[in-house]
Design a protein around this motif. Structure first.
Motif, short mmCIF file in Angstrom:
data_model
loop_
_atom_site.label_atom_id
_atom_site.label_comp_id
_atom_site.label_asym_id
_atom_site.label_seq_id
_atom_site.Cartn_x
_atom_site.Cartn_y
_atom_site.Cartn_z
N GLY A 73 -10.79 -7.02 13.01
CA GLY A 73 -10.26 -6.54 11.74
C GLY A 73 -8.90 -7.13 11.44
N PHE A 74 -8.23 -6.56 10.43
CA PHE A 74 -6.90 -7.01 10.04
C PHE A 74 -5.87 -6.58 11.07
CE2 PHE A 74 -9.01 -6.31 5.81
CZ PHE A 74 -9.13 -7.66 5.48
N THR A 75 -4.78 -7.34 11.16
CA THR A 75 -3.68 -6.91 12.01
C THR A 75 -2.98 -5.72 11.36
OG1 THR A 75 -2.04 -8.32 10.93
CG2 THR A 75 -3.33 -9.30 12.73
N ASN A 76 -2.13 -5.04 12.14
CA ASN A 76 -1.44 -3.88 11.57
C ASN A 76 -0.54 -4.28 10.40
OD1 ASN A 76 0.70 -5.05 13.12
ND2 ASN A 76 0.16 -3.72 14.84
N LEU A 77 0.12 -5.43 10.48
CA LEU A 77 0.98 -5.86 9.38
C LEU A 77 0.16 -6.23 8.14
CD1 LEU A 77 3.63 -8.03 11.28
CD2 LEU A 77 3.93 -5.76 10.29
N GLN A 78 -1.01 -6.80 8.33
CA GLN A 78 -1.87 -7.11 7.19
C GLN A 78 -2.34 -5.85 6.50
OE1 GLN A 78 -4.80 -9.51 9.22
NE2 GLN A 78 -3.85 -11.45 8.60
N ARG A 79 -2.69 -4.82 7.28
CA ARG A 79 -3.11 -3.55 6.68
C ARG A 79 -1.97 -2.92 5.89
NH1 ARG A 79 -5.24 -0.46 11.67
NH2 ARG A 79 -4.56 -2.30 12.81
N ILE A 80 -0.76 -3.00 6.44
CA ILE A 80 0.40 -2.45 5.72
C ILE A 80 0.60 -3.21 4.41
CG2 ILE A 80 2.91 -2.18 5.79
CD1 ILE A 80 2.66 -1.74 8.82
N GLY A 81 0.51 -4.54 4.46
CA GLY A 81 0.67 -5.34 3.25
C GLY A 81 -0.38 -5.03 2.20
N LEU A 82 -1.63 -4.85 2.62
CA LEU A 82 -2.69 -4.49 1.69
C LEU A 82 -2.43 -3.11 1.07
CD1 LEU A 82 -5.84 -5.74 3.66
CD2 LEU A 82 -4.98 -6.65 1.49
N GLY A 83 -1.97 -2.16 1.89
CA GLY A 83 -1.66 -0.83 1.37
C GLY A 83 -0.56 -0.88 0.33
N LEU A 84 0.48 -1.66 0.57
CA LEU A 84 1.57 -1.80 -0.40
C LEU A 84 1.06 -2.45 -1.69
CD1 LEU A 84 4.48 -2.99 1.95
CD2 LEU A 84 4.15 -0.72 0.95
N THR A 85 0.17 -3.44 -1.55
CA THR A 85 -0.40 -4.09 -2.74
C THR A 85 -1.21 -3.10 -3.58
OG1 THR A 85 -0.52 -6.20 -1.54
CG2 THR A 85 -1.86 -5.98 -3.52
N LEU A 86 -2.01 -2.27 -2.92
CA LEU A 86 -2.81 -1.28 -3.65
C LEU A 86 -1.93 -0.26 -4.35
CD1 LEU A 86 -5.74 -0.72 -1.12
CD2 LEU A 86 -5.88 -1.78 -3.37
N SER A 87 -0.77 0.06 -3.77
CA SER A 87 0.13 1.01 -4.42
C SER A 87 0.69 0.43 -5.71
CB SER A 87 1.26 1.42 -3.48
OG SER A 87 2.19 0.36 -3.29
N ILE A 88 0.95 -0.89 -5.73
CA ILE A 88 1.41 -1.54 -6.96
C ILE A 88 0.32 -1.47 -8.03
CG2 ILE A 88 2.14 -3.74 -7.97
CD1 ILE A 88 3.24 -4.49 -5.19
N MET A 89 -0.92 -1.76 -7.62
CA MET A 89 -2.04 -1.69 -8.55
C MET A 89 -2.22 -0.27 -9.08
SD MET A 89 -4.66 -4.10 -6.36
CE MET A 89 -6.05 -3.75 -7.46
N ALA A 90 -2.01 0.71 -8.22
CA ALA A 90 -2.16 2.11 -8.63
C ALA A 90 -1.14 2.49 -9.70
CB ALA A 90 -2.02 3.03 -7.42
#
Length: 583
Positions: A403-420
């Protein structure tokens, strides 16, 4: 003698302080008793938090922005007090007493909230009930004071529970035993399931009872549930395993900082080998050149060869110093994940207020505004299921990665918050246009606008998906990157991002309210959101989140990747050390 030792757990004792017998202590039964406490905690905290803003604005007649800040401060304090609970558990009480004491505190606070919301003397009269009254009467200081007291008692209880409940659950399994180690992995799955169950019950059943039956009934159910959970928890006293703490990591960090400051004038030794070290060879951390000013804490000027006489406030080992260095390296990621939880706070405040103004009817059934968070919880479960069943197997097959690394998951989460936040801004533009077209009558407080509440679903779903990724990513990062002796501390550091995210939300709301209010005092965050520009506020959060994502990406570029061997070791550590993983 050997047979007796094989049945004992090396680092655990029973309630009599004797070596714990694995046949009579620990395992699934005690762990399940602990899980009951967690589901009741989640039921109470989330059941109160997700719908509190409607009580503050609709019953206590507080302005919209102030109501949002009260909720944010309440939730932020709950997470911040995890540090206090963790300190007390590590230094004085132990996890068992910490869970027991703070469970009672939370039950008492919930009981007090039940009384406060039940008695009409403890809330202002309904709008227009007084003769000649043209405005709603705001709750007085005494009424607000009692409400705050009950809320912060609940926050104190929640903080103490969060700091220790999952850690005490993991204490019931022996990591050195292969069978129990595998059971521990299942424990975390059950732990998350219980959290999700409590969350779903909170945002559906409890919120419905609050709106349709009465808040005091809902809060009373929470109080009774927690009291019953405490009784069940105490009934397992003889079955629990108790592990001795090695002391508070906070104290260890302070000792290094104080010792380094006291010796700031000393010169570094020519060779790091001359620095003081008293840890066993197997558990030592090798010296590094980062943050060299801390190395002065290990200069052995006062050390005379007897480790028993060493004052840790004046002399620290290299391993202790390196532990502090490892914790400092976590701070850039820690700082850049706070903003996500600021956007998360909007799902419990302004998004709920938006829902109260919209058409919430499904046939003859009217959806409670706070129950929109069911889409948020559902998004978490769906995202984790897709990640676990689809993304991880696919990445393992195609790229050989888990799966994704922990930093990649954090980055994806931050990106989704912008979209939200972008989605929330666009939805609010549409809602405000409907409010203007509907005219003055429909724009009055409490009147439903002819726009479906389901237009809010994308923002709830995006933030929920983002939380699923960023929460697991943060937890993984903070645990795997921290020293073994500071796993609890690193988890507490992670939880402070949630706390500071809520407090940052309150700060931004106050600044925006003050800066855009003008002479009328309305501005973007008007008392009636139909007269404000909440879309501008969401747009501001999207812009701030974008800047924050850029800062995170910059910080992530200089974080050293873990090697393959460490990754396997850390995966195991994540499962065994998620002591305070889910809140």
């Amino acid at each position: 003698m050997d047979g007796k030792m094989s049945w004992s757990v090396a680092d655990a004792v029973d309630y009599k302080a004797s070596p714990a017998d694995r046949t009579t202590t620990g395992g699934w039964i005690p762990a399940l008793l602990i899980l009951v406490i967690e589901i009741c905690e989640r039921l109470s905290t989330l059941g109160i938090g997700v719908n509190l803003v409607t009580y503050l604005s609709g019953t206590m007649h507080l302005p919209s922005a102030e109501s949002a800040n009260v909720v944010s401060d309440f939730m932020g304090t709950s997470f911040l007090l995890c540090l206090l609970g963790g300190f007390l558990a590590d230094s004085y009480l132990g996890r068992y007493l910490t869970v027991a004491i703070f469970s009672v505190v939370q039950a008492f606070g919930t009981g007090m909230l039940t009384v406060v919301t039940k008695l009409p003397q403890l809330r202002p009269p309904p709008c227009g009930s007084s003769s000649g009254a043209s405005k709603c009467q705001r709750a007085n200081g005494f009424q607000i004071g009692l409400l705050y007291l009950s809320l912060y008692l609940i926050a104190m209880g929640t903080g103490g529970l969060k700091s220790s409940v999952s850690g005490f659950g993991t204490d019931q399994f022996d990591e050195k035993d292969e069978k129990e180690k595998s059971q521990m992995a299942y424990f975390f799955n059950r732990f998350f399931f219980f959290i999700s169950t409590g969350s779903l019950l909170a945002v559906t059943v409890l919120v419905y009872i609050q709106d349709e039956v009465g808040r005091s009934w809902s809060y009373g159910i929470c109080c009774i549930s927690m009291l019953l959970a405490v009784v069940l928890f105490l009934s397992g006293t003889r079955r629990y395993r108790y592990k001795k703490s090695s002391g508070s990591p906070i104290v260890h960090i302070l000792q290094v900082l104080v010792a380094a400051f006291r010796k700031r004038q000393l010169k570094y030794p020519a060779n790091p080998a001359f620095l003081f070290e008293d840890f066993p060879e197997a558990s030592r951390i090798q010296h590094t050149d980062q943050f060299r000013f801390l190395d002065k804490a290990a200069i052995g000027e006062e050390f005379h060869g007897e480790t028993s006489t060493v004052n840790p406030w004046r002399l620290c080992s290299v391993t202790r110093v390196e532990e502090v260095k490892m914790m400092i390296q976590l701070l850039p990621v820690w700082a850049t994940t706070i903003m996500f939880w600021t956007t998360y706070a909007q799902m419990m405040t302004f998004s709920v207020e938006q829902a109260t103004t919209m058409d919430r009817s499904v046939g003859s059934f009217k959806i409670p505004a706070g129950s929109l968070n069911v889409f948020f919880v559902s998004a978490i479960l769906i995202t984790l299921a897709i990640y676990d069943r689809v993304i991880m197997p696919a990445m393992k097959k195609w790229k050989g990665k888990q799966g994704f690394t922990n930093l990649q998951r954090i980055g994806l989460g931050l990106t989704l918050s912008i979209m939200a936040m972008a989605s929330a801004a666009l939805t609010e533009v549409k809602r405000l246009s409907v409010a203007r077209e509907a005219g003055k009558a429909a724009a009055l407080r409490g009147a439903a606008l002819p726009i479906s509440v389901f237009t809010l679903v994308p923002q709830f779903f995006l933030v929920g998906s983002g939380e699923a990724l960023i929460y697991t990513g943060q937890l993984d990062f903070f645990i795997t990157r921290s020293p073994k002796g500071m796993k609890t501390m690193s988890t507490g550091l992670f939880l402070t991002t949630l706390s500071l995210g809520f407090f940052l939300s309150s700060f931004i709301v106050s600044i925006v309210k003050s800066g855009t209010g003008g002479k009328s005092g309305q501005g973007w965050l008007a008392d009636n959101i139909n007269h404000g520009r909440l879309d501008y506020f969401y747009g501001l959060l999207a812009a701030l989140s974008t800047l924050n994502l850029a800062a995170f990406l910059y910080c992530a570029t200089w974080i050293k990747p873990e090697n393959a061997g460490d990754g396997l070791e850390m995966e195991s550590a994540t499962k065994s050390s998620s002591a305070e993983d889910k809140c």
